[in-house]
Each structure stands twice: as C-alpha cells, then as structure tokens.
Design an enzyme around this catalytic site. Sequence first.
Site, PDB file in Angstrom:
ATOM      1  N   ASP A 114      45.285  35.269  37.691  1.00  0.00           N
ATOM      2  CA  ASP A 114      44.939  33.886  38.048  1.00  0.00           C
ATOM      3  C   ASP A 114      43.500  33.565  37.668  1.00  0.00           C
ATOM      4  OD1 ASP A 114      47.459  33.664  39.193  1.00  0.00           O
ATOM      5  OD2 ASP A 114      46.746  34.144  41.198  1.00  0.00           O
TER       6      ASP A 114
ATOM      7  N   GLU B  84      44.478  30.636  50.177  1.00  0.00           N
ATOM      8  CA  GLU B  84      45.239  31.686  50.852  1.00  0.00           C
ATOM      9  C   GLU B  84      44.335  32.847  51.269  1.00  0.00           C
ATOM     10  OE1 GLU B  84      49.397  32.225  48.807  1.00  0.00           O
ATOM     11  OE2 GLU B  84      47.945  31.494  47.318  1.00  0.00           O
TER      12      GLU B  84
ATOM     13  N   ASN C  37      46.908  28.279  44.279  1.00  0.00           N
ATOM     14  CA  ASN C  37      47.611  29.444  44.827  1.00  0.00           C
ATOM     15  C   ASN C  37      47.159  30.705  44.084  1.00  0.00           C
ATOM     16  OD1 ASN C  37      49.227  28.093  42.633  1.00  0.00           O
ATOM     17  ND2 ASN C  37      50.389  30.005  42.779  1.00  0.00           N
ATOM     18  N   HIS C  38      47.425  31.871  44.728  1.00  0.00           N
ATOM     19  CA  HIS C  38      46.870  33.117  44.200  1.00  0.00           C
ATOM     20  C   HIS C  38      47.936  34.206  44.260  1.00  0.00           C
ATOM     21  CE1 HIS C  38      43.928  35.807  42.801  1.00  0.00           C
ATOM     22  NE2 HIS C  38      43.270  36.088  43.911  1.00  0.00           N
ATOM     23  N   ALA C  39      48.521  34.526  43.099  1.00  0.00           N
ATOM     24  CA  ALA C  39      49.592  35.526  43.037  1.00  0.00           C
ATOM     25  C   ALA C  39      49.189  36.788  42.293  1.00  0.00           C
ATOM     26  CB  ALA C  39      50.830  34.920  42.365  1.00  0.00           C
TER      27      ALA C  39
END
Length: 235
Positions: free
Chosen positions: A86, A153, A80-82
């Site tokens: 990251d 994503e 996931n990429h927030a």
Amino acid sequence: MLRLLSYAYWALIVVTCPFFFLGAVVIFALTVLWDRRRVVLHLYSCAWAMFFVWINPLWRLHVTGREQLPWRGSAVLVANHASLIDILVLFDLFRPFKWVSKEENFKLPFVGWNMRLNGYVPLRRGDRASVIEMLAHCDDLLEQGNPVLFFPEGTRTKDGNLQPFKDGAFELAVKHGVPLIPIAVHGTGRALPKHGAVLREHVDGHVEILEPLAPGDDVGALRDTARDRIATALG
C-alpha cells in the site's frame, strides 16, 4: 520460481535504495531554501517508490479519481491498509502530501532517512504521548497547506476485512475544516499479505480516490461515513 523472483526483487530494492537516497539528498539540498513544503522532494520520492512497482512484471496498477486530490491546500486523506505494498502504490497519487507512519519505518536505512528529509510524521503506536505529538505535527502541516495521509485502521488487516477506524484523522479534518478524502486500495493484500515476503502472481492493483467529504462538526459521523464509502468501494 516465484520464490526466486521474490528474492531477486527484494535484492534489487536493497541495492538501488542507496542510489535513490543520494538523489533525494541532492534534491533536498537544492530546494530546501525555497521549497518549504518539500513538494519537489516528495514528487521525487513518488517516482522512487513507483519504480519498484513499474519494474515488477507481476503487478499492474491504475489510479482513478486523481482529479479529486488537491495540488495546493489542506486535506486529510484516509486509505485502507491491507499490505506493505500500500505504501508503494499510494505514492502513485503523485500529489503533495505528508504520510503518518509508524516510528519504526523512520529507522529504516535510506527509506526511513528519506522519510525524515520529507518531513513525514512518525507515530509510536500505543503511546498516548506520541499520538498527541503526531496530532500537533499534523496541525502544523495542515495550517501550512499540506494534505496529510493516514491509515485509520492503525495497522494492516490480517484477514483482508476492513477494520474499525481510529478517530485521529477525522478529528483533524473537523478541527481544521478541511476536506476528508477517502481512498480505496484494491488488490494489494493479494500482492503481499501481512507476515508474507513471497510475491503473489499477476496482481491488478487499483487505487480509487473517492469523492471528498465535507468535514462537518461530528467526528464519529465523518469517520463512519468515510469507512462506509471505502467498504462499499472495496465491495
């Protein structure tokens, strides 16, 4: 105070990156003839990235499940990429892999040049021809025994919620019959959210490598299972 610390932190990155890049050039020159997968250079790049995590007094980071990752052999990794952070914290995997990253990152002085030295994979978002070229590049890397890491994503989340996953990474895993390894990255959105430049306080980051998935022959099912695993881990 926090704003001043943020400025000092970014200034330190700007000042030190030329020296780290010089080290990368030396390592590349010494290893290019015998280290075709550029493993040594990649591990140096991991240490380079992690230096900026280790020196930040506001951040703590721990990794669990690293034993799930191969030292040798192909795999597709998805995370996931927030946050921009990251990219830093996933270097703490300290395993050989190749990034798939947006083309703009390869144009950055020193950092982007190092990405090219490492043979990471550029992608121009929204360009079908670039997607085809990226997938072909990943085909070659997987055939050579390199794990490849994606943010499925496609871009960083704006609101902290996990976005839909694109199919490319999962198509590659099914095509090559290699394990698909989901990775849940916790806490980085609080460290530096999208469109933010001021660091947040006392972030406890966690990179959680989840159990590998057999690729099977159904891209959609593999994609949905990986997303569900990451969503569950993120809570």
